[in-house]
Motif scaffolding. Structure first.
Motif, PDB file in Angstrom:
ATOM      1  N   SER A  80       0.857  -1.188   0.000  1.00 38.24           N
ATOM      2  CA  SER A  80       0.000   0.000   0.000  1.00 38.24           C
ATOM      3  C   SER A  80       0.893   1.238   0.000  1.00 38.24           C
ATOM      4  N   THR A  81       0.260   2.397  -0.034  1.00 34.00           N
ATOM      5  CA  THR A  81       1.039   3.636  -0.034  1.00 34.00           C
ATOM      6  C   THR A  81       1.422   4.045   1.387  1.00 34.00           C
ATOM      7  N   LYS A  82       0.772   3.406   2.375  1.00 34.97           N
ATOM      8  CA  LYS A  82       1.068   3.701   3.789  1.00 34.97           C
ATOM      9  C   LYS A  82       0.636   2.494   4.597  1.00 34.97           C
ATOM     10  N   GLN A  83       1.013   2.430   5.877  1.00 36.35           N
ATOM     11  CA  GLN A  83       0.474   1.381   6.734  1.00 36.35           C
ATOM     12  C   GLN A  83      -1.043   1.566   6.775  1.00 36.35           C
ATOM     13  N   PHE A  84      -1.757   0.459   6.846  1.00 42.43           N
ATOM     14  CA  PHE A  84      -3.215   0.558   6.800  1.00 42.43           C
ATOM     15  C   PHE A  84      -3.743   1.400   7.959  1.00 42.43           C
ATOM     16  N   GLU A  85      -4.728   2.231   7.641  1.00 42.45           N
ATOM     17  CA  GLU A  85      -5.354   3.075   8.647  1.00 42.45           C
ATOM     18  C   GLU A  85      -6.841   3.181   8.352  1.00 42.45           C
ATOM     19  N   VAL A  86      -7.583   3.664   9.334  1.00 41.18           N
ATOM     20  CA  VAL A  86      -9.010   3.874   9.143  1.00 41.18           C
ATOM     21  C   VAL A  86      -9.209   4.850   7.982  1.00 41.18           C
ATOM     22  N   GLY A  87     -10.079   4.481   7.051  1.00 39.01           N
ATOM     23  CA  GLY A  87     -10.299   5.310   5.874  1.00 39.01           C
ATOM     24  C   GLY A  87      -9.927   4.556   4.608  1.00 39.01           C
ATOM     25  N   PHE A  88      -9.703   5.316   3.550  1.00 36.16           N
ATOM     26  CA  PHE A  88      -9.433   4.745   2.227  1.00 36.16           C
ATOM     27  C   PHE A  88      -7.961   4.372   2.089  1.00 36.16           C
ATOM     28  N   ASN A  89      -7.721   3.130   1.714  1.00 39.53           N
ATOM     29  CA  ASN A  89      -6.348   2.637   1.529  1.00 39.53           C
ATOM     30  C   ASN A  89      -6.214   2.000   0.155  1.00 39.53           C
ATOM     31  N   GLU A  90      -5.278   2.454  -0.624  1.00 37.66           N
ATOM     32  CA  GLU A  90      -4.985   1.771  -1.885  1.00 37.66           C
ATOM     33  C   GLU A  90      -4.275   0.473  -1.563  1.00 37.66           C
ATOM     34  N   VAL A  91      -4.622  -0.583  -2.282  1.00 36.17           N
ATOM     35  CA  VAL A  91      -3.994  -1.884  -2.064  1.00 36.17           C
ATOM     36  C   VAL A  91      -3.524  -2.421  -3.405  1.00 36.17           C
TER      37      VAL A  91
END
Ligand SMILES: [Cu+2]
Length: 299
Positions: A80-91
């Motif tokens: 992903s573009t960042k560690q997963f967080e609450v909200g929209f995450n590209e995978v």
């Protein structure tokens, strides 16, 4: 650099040449980094060589984890573009052939996200692609995590149809989802739209600046605990407010539906500080929600 070559002393000349080469090298590195960074920030951009992608992801992707999908004789690597967080995450998921280690570019991914809360479990919105092929080694999808959780609570179910060997399989991997402050998600119930449960996530601006910013949200319906279709027929009006000063801003463009429940517009922040962007949501011309807002702090 003329002075470098006209230096009379031989040692000095060599020293200058070394410095010149070092400078050149640094310049090349900086240029390469800039080019990579710039190309990675473009939407939908991935690098061209699939082998490079799977072994050495682009600068803006981080590896979340990997899991074997024995049924399909593959290994899935999740980015992903960042560690997963609450909200929209590209995978982004790449699939590696367990036998020969090659990237599987022909296949179909169906991703689900599930949260095990002990007495009950539920999912969250996931954007699956209809494509039966990877783009440069990646199968792109996205997850709107609706709440924070540990890797023993949230998991990704990765269903993969491997078109190279005709095998299907499922791999499951636990993932950590951290909270976001202020929250990048609203879980709401719309009394004025048949008590519809709705999940709104904010994508942009992710890095708000003074001036005009892209403004993008997603809207999904929580139809059941595991079904989250996008809502495509709402109208959204945005009203920026600077609460400390009691003013708004001109020249905003209300977000309109583009695809898959994404609504895209423009928000104008006229100065630094804390801003609220209020959402007025309409369905068939009737106001159904006016009490939600996202917060942005501009440095
Ligand atoms: Cu939950």
């Amino acid at each position: 650099m003329k002075a470098v070559y006209s230096a009379s002393n031989k040692d000095t000349n060599i020293k200058y040449k070394i410095i010149y080469m070092k400078t050149l090298l640094i310049k090349l590195l900086v240029t390469a980094t800039l080019v990579t960074t710039l190309s990675c920030t473009k939407k939908n951009q991935t690098v061209t060589n699939s082998q490079t992608v799977t072994t050495n992801p682009t600068n803006n992707l981080i590896k979340i984890g990997e899991v074997f999908i024995t049924g399909a004789k593959t290994k899935a690597i999740i980015y992903s573009t960042k560690q997963f967080e609450v909200g929209f995450n590209e995978v982004y998921i790449s699939f590696i052939d367990s036998i020969d280690g090659s990237t599987i570019n022909s296949g179909k991914l169906f991703l689900q996200a599930l949260m095990n809360m002990g007495t009950m479990s539920h999912g969250c919105p996931v954007e699956n692609s209809t494509d039966s092929a990877s783009t440069n080694g990646y199968y792109k999808t996205a997850v709107v995590f609706s709440m924070p959780g540990t890797s023993s609570e949230w998991s990704l179910n990765i269903n993969f149809q491997n078109k190279k060997n005709g095998l299907n399989g499922l791999g499951t991997i636990g993932v950590n989802v951290s909270n976001t402050t202020p929250s990048k998600v609203k879980n709401i119930t719309l009394a004025l739209d048949s008590n519809k449960k709705v999940i709104i996530s904010i994508l942009q601006p992710s890095n708000p600046k003074v001036g005009t910013n892209d403004f993008e949200i997603t809207i999904h319906n929580k139809l059941t605990s595991v079904s989250f279709p996008p809502i495509t027929n709402y109208s959204v009006e945005i009203v920026p407010e600077m609460p400390s000063m009691g003013h708004g801003s001109p020249n905003n463009i209300n977000p309109i539906h583009t695809a898959k429940g994404h609504y895209l517009g423009k928000v104008n922040f006229t100065m630094t500080g804390l801003w609220y962007v209020h959402l007025n949501i309409y369905k068939n011309g009737s106001l159904i929600s006016n009490d939600q807002y996202f917060e942005f702090t501009l440095q």
